[in-house]
Design a protein around this motif. Sequence first.
Motif, mmCIF file in Angstrom:
data_model
loop_
_atom_site.group_PDB
_atom_site.id
_atom_site.type_symbol
_atom_site.label_atom_id
_atom_site.label_comp_id
_atom_site.label_asym_id
_atom_site.label_seq_id
_atom_site.Cartn_x
_atom_site.Cartn_y
_atom_site.Cartn_z
ATOM 1 N N ALA A 242 -5.996 -9.401 5.358
ATOM 2 C CA ALA A 242 -4.748 -9.910 4.752
ATOM 3 C C ALA A 242 -4.488 -9.497 3.375
ATOM 4 C CB ALA A 242 -4.350 -11.514 4.478
ATOM 5 N N ALA A 243 -5.219 -9.464 2.584
ATOM 6 C CA ALA A 243 -5.076 -8.383 1.211
ATOM 7 C C ALA A 243 -4.790 -6.924 1.369
ATOM 8 C CB ALA A 243 -6.238 -8.850 0.463
ATOM 9 N N GLU A 244 -5.783 -6.896 2.218
ATOM 10 C CA GLU A 244 -5.010 -5.189 2.381
ATOM 11 C C GLU A 244 -3.802 -4.214 3.359
ATOM 12 O OE1 GLU A 244 -5.779 -0.800 2.500
ATOM 13 O OE2 GLU A 244 -6.748 -2.182 1.974
ATOM 14 N N VAL A 245 -3.909 -5.972 4.234
ATOM 15 C CA VAL A 245 -1.904 -5.651 4.680
ATOM 16 C C VAL A 245 -1.487 -5.982 3.310
ATOM 17 C CG1 VAL A 245 -0.744 -6.169 6.253
ATOM 18 C CG2 VAL A 245 -2.623 -6.263 6.573
ATOM 19 N N VAL A 246 -1.254 -6.488 2.998
ATOM 20 C CA VAL A 246 -0.046 -7.165 1.538
ATOM 21 C C VAL A 246 -0.190 -5.425 0.579
ATOM 22 C CG1 VAL A 246 0.309 -8.533 -0.745
ATOM 23 C CG2 VAL A 246 -0.055 -9.862 1.819
ATOM 24 N N THR A 247 -1.545 -5.165 0.227
ATOM 25 C CA THR A 247 -1.528 -4.069 -0.355
ATOM 26 C C THR A 247 -0.581 -2.844 -0.424
ATOM 27 O OG1 THR A 247 -3.303 -4.728 -1.406
ATOM 28 C CG2 THR A 247 -2.784 -2.785 -1.383
ATOM 29 N N PHE A 248 -0.831 -2.458 1.657
ATOM 30 C CA PHE A 248 0.055 -2.337 2.382
ATOM 31 C C PHE A 248 1.459 -2.086 2.231
ATOM 32 C CE2 PHE A 248 1.401 -0.461 6.352
ATOM 33 C CZ PHE A 248 1.859 0.995 6.748
ATOM 34 N N LEU A 249 2.444 -2.993 2.827
ATOM 35 C CA LEU A 249 3.803 -3.851 2.671
ATOM 36 C C LEU A 249 3.897 -3.449 1.110
ATOM 37 C CD1 LEU A 249 3.218 -6.676 4.738
ATOM 38 C CD2 LEU A 249 3.565 -5.025 5.214
ATOM 39 N N GLU A 250 3.456 -3.570 0.238
ATOM 40 C CA GLU A 250 3.886 -3.066 -1.457
ATOM 41 C C GLU A 250 4.376 -1.413 -1.476
ATOM 42 O OE1 GLU A 250 4.992 -5.751 -3.335
ATOM 43 O OE2 GLU A 250 5.424 -6.981 -1.880
ATOM 44 N N THR A 251 2.461 -1.140 -0.649
ATOM 45 C CA THR A 251 2.938 0.169 -1.522
ATOM 46 C C THR A 251 4.019 1.076 -0.651
ATOM 47 O OG1 THR A 251 0.699 -0.179 -1.531
ATOM 48 C CG2 THR A 251 1.602 2.743 -1.011
ATOM 49 N N VAL A 252 4.139 0.202 1.104
ATOM 50 C CA VAL A 252 5.255 0.532 2.048
ATOM 51 C C VAL A 252 7.099 0.389 0.781
ATOM 52 C CG1 VAL A 252 6.642 0.402 3.654
ATOM 53 C CG2 VAL A 252 4.620 0.771 3.868
ATOM 54 N N ARG A 253 6.925 -0.071 -0.418
ATOM 55 C CA ARG A 253 7.988 -0.833 -0.935
ATOM 56 C C ARG A 253 8.288 -0.244 -2.111
ATOM 57 N NH1 ARG A 253 10.735 -5.375 -1.043
ATOM 58 N NH2 ARG A 253 10.696 -5.372 -3.716
ATOM 59 N N ASN A 254 6.963 0.675 -2.715
ATOM 60 C CA ASN A 254 7.242 1.061 -3.857
ATOM 61 C C ASN A 254 7.323 2.875 -3.091
ATOM 62 O OD1 ASN A 254 7.150 1.822 -6.209
ATOM 63 N ND2 ASN A 254 5.373 1.915 -6.711
ATOM 64 N N THR A 255 7.477 3.226 -2.164
ATOM 65 C CA THR A 255 7.798 4.520 -1.869
ATOM 66 C C THR A 255 6.215 5.420 -1.433
ATOM 67 O OG1 THR A 255 8.184 5.057 -3.762
ATOM 68 C CG2 THR A 255 10.354 4.923 -2.511
ATOM 69 N N LEU A 256 5.375 4.370 -1.332
ATOM 70 C CA LEU A 256 3.946 5.245 -0.659
ATOM 71 C C LEU A 256 3.219 5.383 -2.041
ATOM 72 C CD1 LEU A 256 4.355 6.960 2.650
ATOM 73 C CD2 LEU A 256 3.465 4.619 2.289
ATOM 74 N N VAL A 257 3.279 5.317 -3.447
ATOM 75 C CA VAL A 257 3.402 5.290 -4.544
ATOM 76 C C VAL A 257 1.960 3.439 -5.172
ATOM 77 C CG1 VAL A 257 3.394 4.928 -7.271
ATOM 78 C CG2 VAL A 257 4.760 5.967 -5.585
ATOM 79 N N PRO A 258 1.209 3.662 -4.793
ATOM 80 C CA PRO A 258 0.488 2.859 -4.942
ATOM 81 C C PRO A 258 0.634 2.046 -6.222
ATOM 82 C CG PRO A 258 -0.934 4.280 -4.368
ATOM 83 C CD PRO A 258 0.297 5.305 -4.355
ATOM 84 N N VAL A 259 1.325 0.544 -6.464
ATOM 85 C CA VAL A 259 1.133 0.066 -7.493
ATOM 86 C C VAL A 259 -0.131 -0.228 -8.297
ATOM 87 C CG1 VAL A 259 2.292 -2.389 -8.007
ATOM 88 C CG2 VAL A 259 2.678 -1.484 -5.797
ATOM 89 N N VAL A 260 -0.892 -0.935 -7.883
ATOM 90 C CA VAL A 260 -2.520 -0.126 -8.626
ATOM 91 C C VAL A 260 -3.092 0.553 -8.565
ATOM 92 C CG1 VAL A 260 -4.396 -1.580 -8.752
ATOM 93 C CG2 VAL A 260 -1.996 -3.085 -9.035
ATOM 94 N N ALA A 261 -3.629 1.008 -9.122
ATOM 95 C CA ALA A 261 -4.957 1.917 -9.774
ATOM 96 C C ALA A 261 -6.149 2.189 -10.578
ATOM 97 C CB ALA A 261 -3.761 3.093 -9.816
ATOM 98 N N VAL A 262 -7.185 2.264 -9.925
ATOM 99 C CA VAL A 262 -8.756 1.627 -10.957
ATOM 100 C C VAL A 262 -8.176 2.734 -11.527
ATOM 101 C CG1 VAL A 262 -10.659 0.803 -10.768
ATOM 102 C CG2 VAL A 262 -9.131 0.193 -8.693
ATOM 103 N N GLU A 263 -8.963 2.340 -12.698
ATOM 104 C CA GLU A 263 -8.899 3.774 -13.568
ATOM 105 C C GLU A 263 -10.926 4.156 -13.680
ATOM 106 O OE1 GLU A 263 -8.165 4.234 -18.939
ATOM 107 O OE2 GLU A 263 -6.594 4.081 -16.545
ATOM 108 N N SER A 264 -11.123 2.795 -14.142
ATOM 109 C CA SER A 264 -12.404 2.438 -14.570
ATOM 110 C C SER A 264 -13.659 0.953 -13.359
ATOM 111 C CB SER A 264 -12.741 2.854 -15.540
ATOM 112 O OG SER A 264 -14.287 1.850 -16.058
ATOM 113 N N SER A 265 -14.070 1.239 -13.012
ATOM 114 C CA SER A 265 -14.634 0.213 -11.904
ATOM 115 C C SER A 265 -16.809 0.403 -12.614
ATOM 116 C CB SER A 265 -14.593 0.317 -11.045
ATOM 117 O OG SER A 265 -15.076 -0.335 -10.027
ATOM 118 N N ALA A 266 -17.237 -0.363 -12.154
ATOM 119 C CA ALA A 266 -18.876 -0.633 -12.236
ATOM 120 C C ALA A 266 -19.233 -0.582 -10.065
ATOM 121 C CB ALA A 266 -19.046 -1.545 -13.234
ATOM 122 N N TRP A 267 -18.685 -0.531 -9.634
ATOM 123 C CA TRP A 267 -18.787 -0.888 -8.369
ATOM 124 C C TRP A 267 -17.661 0.166 -7.390
ATOM 125 C CZ3 TRP A 267 -16.971 -5.064 -10.560
ATOM 126 C CH2 TRP A 267 -15.882 -4.986 -10.712
#
Length: 267
Positions: A242-267
Motif C-alpha cells: 500500500a505504501a508503494e501504491v501511495v508513493t506512486f499516486l503521489e508521484t503521479v500527482r507530482n508529474t512523475l517527479v519523486p517526492v522523496v529521494a534517498v541521498e545516503s543509506s546504510a542499506w
Amino acid sequence: MTQYTDHYGPEGLRTRGTIVVVPGRGEGRAAYARFGRRLAADAYRVRVVDAPRIDADDLTGSLGRFGAELAAAVEGAAAEDGVVRPVVLVGADTGAADLAALLGAEESPVVRLAEAVVLAGLPGRGADTGGPVDTGAAGGAEGSWDAELDVRTFCPAHRGVLTDDSGTRRGSLGIAVPDALLDAAHRGDIAVPTLILVGDADPLADRDALTRTAKSLPRARLTVVRDAHHDVLNDLQHRSVAAEVVTFLETVRNTLVPVVAVESSAW
C-alpha cells in the motif's frame, strides 16, 4: 445494475485523486475493503467495482462494455465540482489484464479516462504451475479451498475475508484466462504511467513476460514484492505494498517527479 463500495477520505481534507479498484477472478468487493480504507486515509476517493465478466468469444464487445461501466463508475464518484483528478485505475489478476487491454487499445474511451494505472498480480499463461490451479470444480472440498488460498495469500486476515465473504467464488483461479486477453494485456501500448506489482512467490505470474511488458512501455515501473503470493495487494506485505501504491499516486500527482529521494543509506 453495477454495484460499488466507496471509501472516503477524512472529513475536512482535500481529496487528492480518484481511485477505481477492479477485482479479479473469484473476488468480491469486500476483498478490497482494507486496501480501500488505507488509500482513503491518505485523502483519496476510492471506489471498488464488481469484477468484470469477460466473454472469450466476444472479447472486444466485453471489454467495450466494461470500459463503459468504468467510465460510469468514475463519473458517479464525482464531487460537486467534478471528478477529482488524477484518476488512477487499480486492477488485480484478470481485473489488471482487463485494464491493460483497455488502456492499450487506441479506440478505448478508458484511454482518455485515466491518468495512471496499477496492475497487480497480472496473470501469465499458467507459468510455473503446470496448468490451471487445482481448486476443485466448485471449490466445495475444504482441501481444494485451502490450496486456492495458499496460491492467493498467506495473510490470515485476508484468508478469513475471502472465506467468509459470500461474494467470493471458490475455484475461480482454476478458470483459464483467455489467451487473447493476455495478448492484449501484454502487447498493448499503455501510454499512462504504469505500476506493475508482482509477488515473487506468485505461481500464476510470468515474470519474463512482465519484465518484457514493463520494458516495452514508455512510463512503467515493475515492483517485485518479496515472498508475496498472487493477491499481492492483500498478502502479508500489504502495508508495504500500500505504501508503494501511495508513493506512486503521489508521484503521479507530482508529474512523475519523486517526492522523496534517498541521498545516503546504510542499506
